[in-house]
Scaffold this motif. Structure first.
Motif, short mmCIF file in Angstrom:
data_model
loop_
_atom_site.label_atom_id
_atom_site.label_comp_id
_atom_site.label_asym_id
_atom_site.label_seq_id
_atom_site.Cartn_x
_atom_site.Cartn_y
_atom_site.Cartn_z
N LYS A 4 0.87 -1.18 0.00
CA LYS A 4 0.00 0.00 0.00
C LYS A 4 0.91 1.23 0.00
O LYS A 4 1.96 1.24 0.64
CB LYS A 4 -0.97 0.01 1.17
CG LYS A 4 -0.38 0.09 2.55
CD LYS A 4 -1.51 0.14 3.58
CE LYS A 4 -0.98 -0.04 4.98
NZ LYS A 4 -2.05 0.01 6.00
N GLU A 6 0.78 5.36 0.58
CA GLU A 6 0.03 6.49 1.11
C GLU A 6 0.89 7.74 1.02
O GLU A 6 2.11 7.66 1.13
CB GLU A 6 -0.37 6.24 2.57
CG GLU A 6 -1.24 5.01 2.73
CD GLU A 6 -1.27 4.48 4.15
OE1 GLU A 6 -2.30 3.92 4.52
OE2 GLU A 6 -0.26 4.63 4.86
N GLN A 18 -6.57 7.76 4.94
CA GLN A 18 -6.19 6.78 3.93
C GLN A 18 -6.12 5.38 4.54
O GLN A 18 -6.57 4.41 3.93
CB GLN A 18 -4.84 7.17 3.31
CG GLN A 18 -4.91 8.46 2.52
CD GLN A 18 -3.54 8.92 2.07
OE1 GLN A 18 -2.84 8.19 1.38
NE2 GLN A 18 -3.15 10.13 2.46
N GLU A 19 -5.55 5.31 5.75
CA GLU A 19 -5.46 4.02 6.46
C GLU A 19 -6.86 3.41 6.65
O GLU A 19 -7.06 2.23 6.41
CB GLU A 19 -4.83 4.22 7.85
CG GLU A 19 -3.35 4.49 7.83
CD GLU A 19 -2.53 3.23 7.69
OE1 GLU A 19 -3.05 2.13 7.92
OE2 GLU A 19 -1.36 3.35 7.30
N LEU A 22 -8.23 2.07 3.33
CA LEU A 22 -7.52 0.85 2.90
C LEU A 22 -7.79 -0.32 3.85
O LEU A 22 -7.83 -1.48 3.41
CB LEU A 22 -6.02 1.13 2.77
CG LEU A 22 -5.63 2.09 1.64
CD1 LEU A 22 -4.15 2.42 1.70
CD2 LEU A 22 -5.99 1.52 0.27
N TYR A 61 -1.85 -0.83 -3.71
CA TYR A 61 -3.13 -0.14 -3.45
C TYR A 61 -2.85 1.30 -3.03
O TYR A 61 -2.00 1.55 -2.18
CB TYR A 61 -3.92 -0.85 -2.35
CG TYR A 61 -4.63 -2.09 -2.83
CD1 TYR A 61 -5.96 -2.03 -3.25
CD2 TYR A 61 -3.98 -3.32 -2.85
CE1 TYR A 61 -6.62 -3.17 -3.68
CE2 TYR A 61 -4.64 -4.46 -3.28
CZ TYR A 61 -5.95 -4.38 -3.70
OH TYR A 61 -6.60 -5.51 -4.13
N CYS A 62 -3.59 2.21 -3.64
CA CYS A 62 -3.57 3.63 -3.26
C CYS A 62 -4.99 4.03 -2.94
O CYS A 62 -5.93 3.60 -3.61
CB CYS A 62 -3.07 4.51 -4.41
SG CYS A 62 -1.36 4.27 -4.83
N GLU A 63 -5.15 4.89 -1.95
CA GLU A 63 -6.49 5.35 -1.57
C GLU A 63 -7.16 6.08 -2.73
O GLU A 63 -8.33 5.91 -2.99
CB GLU A 63 -6.39 6.26 -0.33
CG GLU A 63 -7.70 6.80 0.18
CD GLU A 63 -8.01 8.18 -0.36
OE1 GLU A 63 -9.19 8.52 -0.41
OE2 GLU A 63 -7.08 8.91 -0.74
N VAL A 92 -8.49 2.86 -5.01
CA VAL A 92 -9.71 2.46 -4.32
C VAL A 92 -10.85 3.46 -4.52
O VAL A 92 -11.97 3.08 -4.88
CB VAL A 92 -9.43 2.26 -2.80
CG1 VAL A 92 -10.70 1.89 -2.06
CG2 VAL A 92 -8.37 1.18 -2.61
#
Length: 196
Positions: A4, A6, A18-19, A22, A61-63, A92
């Motif tokens: 991930k 961020e 963001q956390e 995700l 994965y990116c927010e 996402v």
């Protein structure tokens, strides 16, 4: 491996939002990379490390798109870099990924929107700073700019009340009430006036 990435723009900001987004995916991420730097450029420490570490078949994965970049060209270049390494990037918030070629069109449009948002933010900040310099105060009434300008902008009755306060004809509390300000502001004005 599942990564991930961020990013927030300053060291004071938190990646908490963001956390949270995700974490809702319920994915066991193997590693997380976080940058606390503006997204306007492509040279970011954590992103550079991520680029070196990923291998074929990995997933990132990116927010949202804006976390990976706020410049359309840099965003495309970064996604192309990962795609050429057979790494899939998931965004996402936008619900898209770099698997296939359809993402390029959406990426260009959404990247342009993110770039425009950044430019608008910079413009608003510059306008706010200009207004503060012009008026000598911020929106909350705090002093801003050179002290000489601030002293010039003191209320017209300040000097009259200041003299009375020095001659013990008036208390500081009374002076603050007459000027319609709090004691902290009055003390700051007195300090600035006496510096002059």
């Amino acid at each position: 491996m599942i990564y991930k990435y961020e990013r927030v723009s300053t060291k004071k900001q938190s990646v908490g939002r963001q956390e949270m987004i995700l974490d809702k995916l319920r994915i066991a991420f193997d590693k997380a990379y976080t940058d606390k730097i503006s997204g306007k450029g492509i040279d970011r420490p954590a992103l550079n490390k991520l680029k070196l570490e990923v291998n074929e078949g990995d997933i990132i994965y990116c927010e949202s798109i804006s976390r990976l970049g706020r410049n359309v060209d840099d965003l495309r270049a970064t996604c192309d870099y990962f795609k050429n390494k057979d790494v899939t990037v998931y965004f996402v918030k936008e619900g898209i990924n770099t698997d296939g070629d359809g993402y390029k069109f959406i990426l260009t449009i959404l990247g342009a929107v993110a770039e425009m948002e950044r430019e608008n933010t910079v413009e608003r900040v510059q306008q706010g700073v200009a207004r503060c310099i012009e008026t000598g105060t911020t929106k909350t009434g705090r002093w801003f700019g050179r002290e000489e300008k601030i002293v010039e902008d003191l209320p017209k009755d300040f000097k009259k009340y200041y003299v009375k306060m020095i001659n013990k004809e008036l208390s500081k509390v009374e002076m603050a009430k007459l000027l319609g300000v709090g004691r902290a502001t009055l003390y700051r004005w007195i300090k600035l006036y006496e510096k002059k």
